[in-house]
Design an enzyme around this catalytic site. Structure first.
Site, short mmCIF file in Angstrom:
data_model
loop_
_atom_site.label_atom_id
_atom_site.label_comp_id
_atom_site.label_asym_id
_atom_site.label_seq_id
_atom_site.Cartn_x
_atom_site.Cartn_y
_atom_site.Cartn_z
N SER A 113 -10.04 23.57 -25.46
CA SER A 113 -8.63 23.92 -25.38
C SER A 113 -8.36 24.88 -24.22
CB SER A 113 -8.17 24.55 -26.70
OG SER A 113 -6.79 24.83 -26.67
N SER A 171 -1.63 23.76 -28.02
CA SER A 171 -1.77 25.13 -28.54
C SER A 171 -3.19 25.59 -28.31
CB SER A 171 -1.43 25.18 -30.03
OG SER A 171 -1.47 26.51 -30.51
N GLU A 172 -3.36 26.86 -27.87
CA GLU A 172 -4.67 27.34 -27.46
C GLU A 172 -5.72 27.28 -28.56
OE1 GLU A 172 -2.06 30.80 -26.14
OE2 GLU A 172 -1.57 28.83 -26.96
N ASN A 173 -5.29 27.28 -29.81
CA ASN A 173 -6.28 27.24 -30.90
C ASN A 173 -6.86 25.85 -31.13
OD1 ASN A 173 -3.66 26.60 -31.83
ND2 ASN A 173 -4.25 26.95 -33.94
N GLY A 174 -6.50 24.89 -30.27
CA GLY A 174 -7.16 23.60 -30.32
C GLY A 174 -6.32 22.45 -30.82
#
Length: 215
Positions: free
Chosen positions: A91, A49-52
């Site tokens: 990320s 997930s892009e938020n890490g």
């Protein structure tokens, strides 16, 4: 109508069937986020997930929601064994650097040459941010799209000869999963892999602007 389109969960489940063991996968907002709920726990698929988050698991039961554990769409998630949290910059380096085996995105339109439009609701929408979809669309090794085959508003086709909405990326879509069919994007156009029970070839073509190719 003698056929029943898949619901959103059905589309997500169909995509989950095709993800091989060991793939590193990003799921976009909307229908794609449900894909992780349908991958068997014994099959190791690493969700990013892009938020890490690396190693995101399926959605938790309501009583087990952790408000600090969410995906990029702020939906509650779980963390699979071995999962990790990374800096936001790291990320996005994963997303942009061809480290993802697959990204699954939603879309408003997909063109027969693989163009995708998924960030503006119409050609006349006010200018807005395209967001991380642009990075994912060109950074992942392959891109699949999850979408409904026609619009709810007026039944307009979403699989088109050319996109009418502003593009997210050009020529990147490999496969499209809709509530009616699974289609490969080939140099000749959309090739039908499978259709839902009861749907005829003419039914599908009537709901598709682009000319379909049959295996």
């Amino acid at each position: 109508m003698s056929f029943k389109p898949l619901d959103r969960a059905g589309i997500a489940a169909r995509i989950a069937r095709d993800i091989p063991e060991g793939w590193f996968v990003n799921l976009g907002i909307g229908i794609p986020t449900g894909v992780s709920d349908h991958v068997p726990l014994e099959r190791e698929v690493i969700f990013h997930s892009e938020n890490g988050v690396i190693g995101a698991g399926p959605a938790p039961a309501p009583e087990n929601v952790d408000p600090y554990l969410v995906n990029a769409g702020t939906q509650p998630i779980t963390l699979r064994t071995g999962g990790a949290f990374v800096h936001h910059a790291d990320s996005f380096a994963i997303a942009r650097g061809a480290h993802l085996d697959l990204c699954v995105l939603g879309a408003f339109e997909v063109a027969q040459n693989g163009d995708i439009a998924n960030w503006a609701h119409s050609a006349t929408d006010p200018v807005r941010q395209v967001g991380g979809a642009m990075d994912l669309a060109i950074g992942a090794k392959r891109l699949w799209v999850a979408m409904e085959h026609i619009t709810k508003a007026n039944g307009s086709p979403r699989l088109r000869k050319a996109c009418t909405y502003p593009l997210t990326a050009k020529g990147v879509v490999r496969r499209v999963y809709t509530d009616l069919a699974v289609l490969e994007v080939t140099p000749r156009g959309f090739e039908v892999v499978e259709m839902i029970p009861g749907l005829t070839r003419q039914d599908l073509q009537d709901r598709t602007e682009a000319e379909l190719i049959w295996r």
